[in-house]
Design a protein around this motif. Structure first.
Motif, PDB file in Angstrom:
ATOM      1  N   GLU A   1      -7.966  11.907   8.795  1.00 37.87           N
ATOM      2  CA  GLU A   1      -7.876  11.151  10.042  1.00 37.87           C
ATOM      3  C   GLU A   1      -8.378   9.728   9.842  1.00 37.87           C
ATOM      4  O   GLU A   1      -7.741   8.756  10.283  1.00 37.87           O
ATOM      5  N   ALA A   2      -9.517   9.587   9.172  1.00 34.02           N
ATOM      6  CA  ALA A   2     -10.076   8.257   8.930  1.00 34.02           C
ATOM      7  C   ALA A   2      -9.167   7.414   8.054  1.00 34.02           C
ATOM      8  O   ALA A   2      -8.993   6.209   8.284  1.00 34.02           O
ATOM      9  N   ALA A   3      -8.567   8.027   7.034  1.00 31.41           N
ATOM     10  CA  ALA A   3      -7.674   7.279   6.153  1.00 31.41           C
ATOM     11  C   ALA A   3      -6.510   6.682   6.926  1.00 31.41           C
ATOM     12  O   ALA A   3      -6.078   5.546   6.666  1.00 31.41           O
ATOM     13  N   LEU A   4      -6.005   7.416   7.892  1.00 32.70           N
ATOM     14  CA  LEU A   4      -4.888   6.937   8.693  1.00 32.70           C
ATOM     15  C   LEU A   4      -5.308   5.906   9.735  1.00 32.70           C
ATOM     16  O   LEU A   4      -4.696   4.841   9.862  1.00 32.70           O
ATOM     17  N   LEU A   5      -6.344   6.199  10.507  1.00 36.33           N
ATOM     18  CA  LEU A   5      -6.640   5.427  11.714  1.00 36.33           C
ATOM     19  C   LEU A   5      -7.702   4.349  11.546  1.00 36.33           C
ATOM     20  O   LEU A   5      -7.664   3.330  12.239  1.00 36.33           O
ATOM     21  N   MET A   6      -8.666   4.558  10.673  1.00 38.11           N
ATOM     22  CA  MET A   6      -9.816   3.667  10.669  1.00 38.11           C
ATOM     23  C   MET A   6      -9.476   2.225  10.285  1.00 38.11           C
ATOM     24  O   MET A   6     -10.010   1.284  10.893  1.00 38.11           O
ATOM     25  N   PRO A   7      -8.616   1.963   9.294  1.00 33.79           N
ATOM     26  CA  PRO A   7      -8.312   0.554   9.009  1.00 33.79           C
ATOM     27  C   PRO A   7      -7.775  -0.189  10.220  1.00 33.79           C
ATOM     28  O   PRO A   7      -8.064  -1.378  10.407  1.00 33.79           O
ATOM     29  N   CYS A   8      -6.987   0.488  11.045  1.00 34.14           N
ATOM     30  CA  CYS A   8      -6.446  -0.132  12.247  1.00 34.14           C
ATOM     31  C   CYS A   8      -7.502  -0.264  13.330  1.00 34.14           C
ATOM     32  O   CYS A   8      -7.512  -1.240  14.085  1.00 34.14           O
ATOM     33  N   ALA A   9      -8.429   0.697  13.401  1.00 33.85           N
ATOM     34  CA  ALA A   9      -9.379   0.762  14.509  1.00 33.85           C
ATOM     35  C   ALA A   9     -10.541  -0.215  14.382  1.00 33.85           C
ATOM     36  O   ALA A   9     -11.097  -0.652  15.398  1.00 33.85           O
ATOM     37  N   LEU A  10     -10.949  -0.554  13.178  1.00 34.69           N
ATOM     38  CA  LEU A  10     -12.193  -1.302  12.993  1.00 34.69           C
ATOM     39  C   LEU A  10     -12.225  -2.659  13.695  1.00 34.69           C
ATOM     40  O   LEU A  10     -13.270  -3.059  14.226  1.00 34.69           O
ATOM     41  N   PRO A  11     -11.126  -3.425  13.742  1.00 38.33           N
ATOM     42  CA  PRO A  11     -11.202  -4.703  14.467  1.00 38.33           C
ATOM     43  C   PRO A  11     -11.573  -4.549  15.935  1.00 38.33           C
ATOM     44  O   PRO A  11     -12.120  -5.488  16.537  1.00 38.33           O
ATOM     45  N   ALA A  12     -11.341  -3.391  16.525  1.00 42.16           N
ATOM     46  CA  ALA A  12     -11.748  -3.168  17.912  1.00 42.16           C
ATOM     47  C   ALA A  12     -13.258  -3.157  18.059  1.00 42.16           C
ATOM     48  O   ALA A  12     -13.783  -3.323  19.164  1.00 42.16           O
TER      49      ALA A  12
END
Length: 600
Positions: A315-326
């Motif tokens: 889950e982190a591999a998929l979503l975290m790169p996109c989520a961190l700027p939030a």
């Protein structure tokens, strides 16, 4: 380092004894049927001690590894010294101002002997390493053994910074194990692997890992390709290391023999995967007969109803790169493209990058991630660690051989652009001492299948589908994961669990928190320290930006060992449960005791 005549003779005695089936000792629970291979015995004194291989604090702090006289063919002593250096640096914050050897810990020389062998679990395809350190100050009257399974996927000395500074000055022996993973890489193209002494040997040598024949090229390594799903057997690996320690001590000190579980104090300590291993050991129904206490820090542990590491890693591999700027964390170069691909796949919502980032962030929050874990998880994003863990663990759980990864990944020495190439003799020579047990690193990289420009996240989606998708491969992976669930510890066994509340690799919400809750519901004697402003990697605190906001974990591990020892020795109470409110030291400031706020 040299082999004395005594050491050679003792090795022969131990090797002969190892070929016999173990039998129950009076007052003991019967030992498991254990096969130990030939025993290598070495002495470490003068400028080559047990704890730092003679490097001392300055040598451990050096930015370059101890040199090999011949880079293509180092001696076993050179390999060991470099392994000590790399394993210390992979676990501890040794930077000036970080407090090591000043506020906590020790690198005082500890002369003594090492005994190492390859052990094999009943039915296992591959052996695992066990290594026992016996200091010259070993206390034969107050005999004690500290069990120290490796952190992460590291080699057999992967917990040297965890157990060594506490156990060796106290006169305890230490039993290390690589728990079925480690740095015994194998060159599939050249047919070369790692021998017991850490040097390179051919297929006719007694290698620490030699994969089953398969139509594959590149590099194989034990965690991914043993076919044994080692994580399901970590507790057994820990138990075997204890059995080997008692064998060693019985032969090393015949006047005080026999050494048995009922007359030798045994404490298990581990962090990360090592923490999960000691908690697996603690679940044994007869644990009170062989194990006296457990200290587990940031443990990778799975209990019924909790999220296993493969679930939250993919889950982190998929979503975290996109989520961190939030969260205000700068985006990685490929983050926008990943956001767009996630939106196209329907995994997140939003038409703009900002909306997509917020959607990815909210999805992680809804699934149990805290802001603290996400901020620290950015470290794993930066180092591509999520994908690294997912690729390796998928292979291990599904018991896939080299060259048969269900998502098309493989491992090899690579060029700068990631193209596979043959490994060099110099790279192979350093595998045993420099590899962390999971690529990339030590000259070995992950070789991904060709990227489809129309779907740059296809590889990550494939890895995720092995958890939540359909098909024979997913069934194999899920079957392996189902073997990992850990039961509560045996009644009466003192267990100390420590976890940083900012851990972004093994978040406590998915691991230690559900474990403690389940153990307490079962009436277990579990004590819990939750530490604010502590993340997963002490070693990264040498980077000033991390040192200013995060504190090290190891001081709490050493303190927990002190308090546990006092409980066993004098009946002092185990530490009270606590959420420890620490104070970050700030950029450029040295660590002080007040920052740690260790309960007294």
């Amino acid at each position: 380092m040299k082999n004395s005549l005594l050491a050679v003779a003792l090795s022969a005695v131990l090797s002969a004894a190892a070929g016999c089936a173990t039998t129950p000792n009076p007052g003991n629970t019967a030992m498991a049927a254990t096969a130990f291979g030939p025993v290598r015995v070495t002495e470490h004194r003068g400028n080559d001690d047990l704890l730092t291989a003679g490097l001392g604090l300055d040598g451990l702090r050096a930015m370059t590894a101890p040199a090999f006289a011949d880079p293509e063919s180092p001696t076993a002593a050179e390999v060991r010294r470099r392994a000590v250096w790399s394993n210390w640096r992979g676990i501890a914050d040794l930077a000036p101002g970080g407090g090591y050897a000043e506020l906590y810990g020790s690198v005082a020389p500890s002369p003594g002997r090492e005994f190492q062998t390859l052990a094999r679990l009943p039915g296992a395809k591959q052996p695992h390493r066990v290594l026992v350190q016996v200091p010259d100050n070993f206390d034969q009257q107050a005999r004690c053994v500290v069990l120290a399974p490796a952190s992460g996927s590291r080699g057999v000395l992967g917990a040297i910074a965890v157990a060594g500074p506490w156990a060796l000055p106290r006169g305890c022996a230490i039993a290390y194990t690589d728990k079925g993973a480690g740095s015994d890489y194998y060159d599939l193209d050249a047919g070369l692997g790692v021998q017991l002494d850490g040097t390179i040997g051919g297929p006719d040598a007694a290698l620490a890992f030699q994969p089953e024949p398969a139509p594959a090229t590149g590099v194989a390594f034990k965690h991914a390709h043993s076919g044994d799903n080692p994580e399901a057997h970590w507790g057994e690996h820990v138990r075997q290391s204890a059995e080997f320690a008692l064998k060693v001590l019985t032969e090393a000190f015949p006047d005080a023999a026999p050494y048995r579980f009922d007359n030798t104090r045994v404490i298990a300590v581990g962090i990360s995967n090592g923490g999960g291993a000691v908690l697996q050991a603690a679940q044994s129904a007869s644990v009170g007969d062989w194990l006296d206490a457990v200290v587990a820090a940031e443990p990778n542990v799975t209990v019924a109803g909790a999220r296993p590491i493969y679930d939250y890693t993919t889950e982190a591999a998929l979503l975290m790169p996109c989520a961190l700027p939030a969260l205000g964390i700068p985006a990685m170069p490929t983050a926008d493209a990943q956001c767009a691909a996630l939106a196209t796949a329907g995994l997140i919502q939003g038409d703009t990058i900002g909306e997509q980032q917020q959607s990815a962030y909210q999805a992680l929050r809804d699934n149990g991630w805290t802001d603290e874990a996400l901020r620290a998880g950015s470290i794993s994003v930066a180092f591509d660690l999520w994908r690294s863990v997912a690729v390796t663990y998928a292979s291990a759980y599904g018991r896939f051989p080299a060259g048969a990864h269900p998502c098309g990944y493989s491992f090899s020495a690579v060029t700068k652009d990631g193209t596979p190439r043959p490994a060099t003799a110099t790279e192979r020579a350093a595998w045993s001492s420099e590899a962390a047990g999971i690529p990339p690193g030590a000259g070995v990289g992950i070789v991904a299948p060709p990227i489809d420009p129309a779907n740059p996240i296809a590889g990550l989606q494939c890895l995720r589908a092995l958890w939540d998708g359909q098909g024979a491969d997913a069934d194999r992976v899920r079957q392996g994961i189902s073997e990992l669930q850990v039961a509560p510890p045996a009644a009466g066994l003192p267990v100390m669990v420590i976890h940083g509340l900012d851990d972004g690799l093994i978040p406590p919400a998915f691991t230690s928190a559900p474990y403690v809750a389940a153990a307490r519901s079962a009436g277990a004697d579990v004590h819990h320290w939750q530490v604010r402003n502590v993340q997963h990697f002490d070693a990264f605190l040498g980077v000033p930006v991390y040192a200013g906001v995060y504190l090290p974990l190891l001081p709490y591990v050493y303190e927990a060992l002190d308090r546990t020892w006092a409980h066993l020795e004098n009946g002092a109470p185990m530490p009270a449960n606590a959420v420890i409110a620490t104070t970050p030291r700030g950029a450029g400031k040295p660590l002080q005791a007040g920052h740690l706020a260790i309960p007294r």
